[in-house]
Scaffold this motif. Sequence first.
Motif, short mmCIF file in Angstrom:
data_model
loop_
_atom_site.label_atom_id
_atom_site.label_comp_id
_atom_site.label_asym_id
_atom_site.label_seq_id
_atom_site.Cartn_x
_atom_site.Cartn_y
_atom_site.Cartn_z
N ALA A 8 0.86 -1.18 0.00
CA ALA A 8 0.00 0.00 0.00
C ALA A 8 0.89 1.23 0.00
CB ALA A 8 -0.92 0.01 1.21
N ALA A 9 0.31 2.34 -0.47
CA ALA A 9 1.05 3.60 -0.51
C ALA A 9 0.14 4.74 -0.10
CB ALA A 9 1.61 3.85 -1.93
N GLY A 10 0.71 5.65 0.69
CA GLY A 10 0.01 6.86 1.08
C GLY A 10 0.77 8.06 0.55
N ALA A 11 0.03 9.09 0.15
CA ALA A 11 0.69 10.29 -0.37
C ALA A 11 0.04 11.55 0.18
CB ALA A 11 0.63 10.31 -1.90
N VAL A 12 0.88 12.52 0.48
CA VAL A 12 0.41 13.85 0.87
C VAL A 12 1.12 14.85 -0.02
CG1 VAL A 12 0.24 15.56 2.72
CG2 VAL A 12 0.10 13.12 3.27
N LEU A 13 0.36 15.70 -0.67
CA LEU A 13 0.94 16.69 -1.59
C LEU A 13 0.54 18.10 -1.18
CD1 LEU A 13 0.44 15.28 -5.20
CD2 LEU A 13 2.60 15.58 -3.96
N ARG A 14 1.53 18.98 -1.24
CA ARG A 14 1.29 20.40 -1.03
C ARG A 14 1.77 21.10 -2.29
NH1 ARG A 14 0.28 23.92 2.84
NH2 ARG A 14 1.73 25.66 2.84
N LEU A 15 0.86 21.77 -2.96
CA LEU A 15 1.18 22.35 -4.26
C LEU A 15 1.29 23.86 -4.17
CD1 LEU A 15 -1.30 20.26 -6.48
CD2 LEU A 15 1.05 19.72 -5.81
N ASP A 16 2.18 24.39 -4.99
CA ASP A 16 2.39 25.82 -5.04
C ASP A 16 1.98 26.32 -6.42
OD1 ASP A 16 3.07 27.86 -3.43
OD2 ASP A 16 5.15 27.20 -3.13
N GLY A 52 -5.40 26.72 -11.45
CA GLY A 52 -5.64 26.73 -12.90
C GLY A 52 -4.39 27.04 -13.70
N GLY A 53 -3.39 27.65 -13.07
CA GLY A 53 -2.16 27.97 -13.79
C GLY A 53 -1.12 26.88 -13.55
N ASN A 54 0.14 27.22 -13.74
CA ASN A 54 1.20 26.24 -13.52
C ASN A 54 1.39 26.02 -12.02
OD1 ASN A 54 1.70 25.88 -16.20
ND2 ASN A 54 3.24 27.53 -16.28
N THR A 55 1.30 24.77 -11.64
CA THR A 55 1.54 24.45 -10.23
C THR A 55 2.77 23.55 -10.15
OG1 THR A 55 0.03 22.58 -10.37
CG2 THR A 55 -0.87 24.62 -9.54
N VAL A 56 3.43 23.65 -9.02
CA VAL A 56 4.55 22.75 -8.75
C VAL A 56 4.36 22.13 -7.38
CG1 VAL A 56 6.23 23.95 -10.21
CG2 VAL A 56 5.97 24.61 -7.80
N ARG A 116 8.72 19.67 -8.91
CA ARG A 116 8.24 19.20 -10.21
C ARG A 116 6.74 19.46 -10.39
NH1 ARG A 116 12.08 16.05 -12.87
NH2 ARG A 116 13.78 15.55 -11.46
N ALA A 117 6.31 19.33 -11.64
CA ALA A 117 4.89 19.50 -11.93
C ALA A 117 4.12 18.29 -11.41
CB ALA A 117 4.68 19.62 -13.45
N PRO A 118 2.93 18.53 -10.86
CA PRO A 118 2.13 17.41 -10.35
C PRO A 118 1.38 16.71 -11.49
CG PRO A 118 1.01 19.49 -9.92
CD PRO A 118 2.31 19.83 -10.59
N ASP A 119 2.12 16.01 -12.33
CA ASP A 119 1.47 15.36 -13.47
C ASP A 119 1.77 13.86 -13.49
OD1 ASP A 119 4.07 15.14 -14.39
OD2 ASP A 119 3.91 16.86 -15.76
N ASP A 120 1.13 13.18 -14.42
CA ASP A 120 1.24 11.71 -14.45
C ASP A 120 2.67 11.24 -14.64
OD1 ASP A 120 -1.41 11.51 -14.08
OD2 ASP A 120 -1.93 10.89 -16.13
N GLU A 121 3.43 12.02 -15.42
CA GLU A 121 4.81 11.63 -15.70
C GLU A 121 5.64 11.65 -14.40
OE1 GLU A 121 8.38 13.27 -18.52
OE2 GLU A 121 6.35 14.00 -18.89
N SER A 122 5.50 12.74 -13.65
CA SER A 122 6.23 12.83 -12.38
C SER A 122 5.80 11.73 -11.44
CB SER A 122 5.95 14.18 -11.70
OG SER A 122 6.25 15.25 -12.53
N PHE A 123 4.49 11.48 -11.39
CA PHE A 123 3.98 10.49 -10.43
C PHE A 123 4.45 9.09 -10.79
CE2 PHE A 123 0.16 13.51 -9.69
CZ PHE A 123 0.97 14.34 -8.91
N ARG A 162 -0.81 6.06 -8.15
CA ARG A 162 -2.25 6.27 -7.95
C ARG A 162 -2.54 7.19 -6.76
NH1 ARG A 162 -5.06 0.31 -8.36
NH2 ARG A 162 -4.09 -0.28 -10.32
N ALA A 163 -1.84 6.94 -5.65
CA ALA A 163 -2.07 7.77 -4.46
C ALA A 163 -1.69 9.22 -4.74
CB ALA A 163 -1.26 7.21 -3.28
N LEU A 164 -0.59 9.41 -5.47
CA LEU A 164 -0.17 10.78 -5.82
C LEU A 164 -1.21 11.46 -6.71
CD1 LEU A 164 3.63 10.08 -6.38
CD2 LEU A 164 2.69 11.71 -4.70
N ARG A 165 -1.72 10.72 -7.70
CA ARG A 165 -2.74 11.29 -8.60
C ARG A 165 -3.98 11.70 -7.82
NH1 ARG A 165 -1.41 7.41 -12.58
NH2 ARG A 165 -3.08 6.02 -11.93
#
Lengths: 164, 307
Positions: free
Chosen positions: B202-210, B214-218, B246-253, B287-290
């Motif tokens: 199992a995996a858990g994820a916590v993300l804080r985005l800057d 709607g614009g570019n987030t990291v 990094r960008a919070p996108d599928d590639e990074s995840f 999946r958890a990151l997404r």
Amino acid sequence: MTMRVAVTVNGTEYARDVEPRLLLIHFIRDELGLTGSHWGCDTSNCGSCVVWLDRKPVKACTVLAAMADGRIVRTVEDLERDGRLDPVQQGFVACHGLQCGFCTSGMMMTARWLLDRNPDPDEAEIREAISGQICRCTGYENIVRSVRWAAQNPGNPEHPAETL
Amino acid sequence: MLYMQVPAHVEYERATSVDHALALLSRPDTRVLAGGHSLIPMMKLRLAQPEMLVDINGLAELSSIKLDAGQLRIGALARHADLLDSALAGRHFPIFHDAERVVADPIVRLWGTVGGSLCQADPSEDLSAAFAATHATAVIRGQDGDREVPIREFHLGPYQTVIAQGELLAEVRVPVAGPAKGGSGSAYEKVARRVGDWSVAAAGAVLRLDGKPGGNTVIAQAGIGLTAVGAEHFVAAEAEEYLRGRAPDDESFAAAGRIAAEHCHPVADQRGPEDYKRHLVAELTARALRRAAGRAALAAGRAGRKK
């Protein structure tokens, strides 16, 4: 070494001198002679031993009788009141919710608890509520139908479960 | 009467206060008895054989869940069902609701406790990774007062924690960061062989985005916890580091998932071979990151609308 354990079971207070290691299911069955609650897998997987402890279901093979000292226990024997079956019991009769009957007391105690909190559960909610209990006969279909039946026939409002 | 499995002889004491519990726990070979849903099965199997049990179930002051001074404070005696039912916890950390939904079964969750899970330190137990992902802190009470230990330093290994004789886990504190510009979110993803079972992984994820909604987030900060795969302190530190900035996108995840899979140490057992578990780590981490990122975006949207 023994200790005094006093428990109110189905409205009656019982006190017994038991070893601290005695499991609640054995206290209920062997010390008190209330054998409606069943002793099944002994590993908290099957749920045959579900009773209520302080108004919440518990797998009685995985708590000590000592932990119930001074508390309230409710077992399947208390579902029938004044010669009248609980709607859950009536549902299990009406919908053939059992075959061998080994899991039935635990299933019914969980079902009663579910219905007290959620009087009109849908099929998914019923399946979730009993997901920690195993039935090897019915494939669960008739158990789910039995609980639905009880939800649709809530019966005897002058004896709500909370009056224990 | 012949019983199949019973614990060995043991003494039993019921703690009437935290101080009373601490005094009792200062004796050797004493174990805390809370929900008992790990300890009693261990005692039946003689994997645990304490001289005395200290029942803390009456210590209501250890069971609250509240928000205080920027921290979600979860009492060690809070039941799994309490955490699952807590709207407050769910609002700030949906990861806890995701995880609690897949801890054992609903009846066990009524009795098993949050603190008991952490102290049991079972490598397959779900909450350790969830708390590790959130950078939580354990508050350990002793007769000389409290000490705080980051949850990422709390476990010394399987079934071992930093709690010493005479100490008691009192609560877990989870920092609630101020509103992130890009939102914050969390999630937990588990694969088990059947409902209610231990994790295969199992995996858990916590993300804080800057960044602007709607614009570019990291990714400003990522927390990733792993269950049942031999990750040190339940953490995927290299994957966390990779994601920062990094960008919070599928590639990074997906890349973070691959890194997490590479750096953990699963062992083959009845739940599956090592390569399967690594595959799960990669997939479940992504999946958890997404899901966490999706929730962060929703949170940012809500915050934006309020202005």
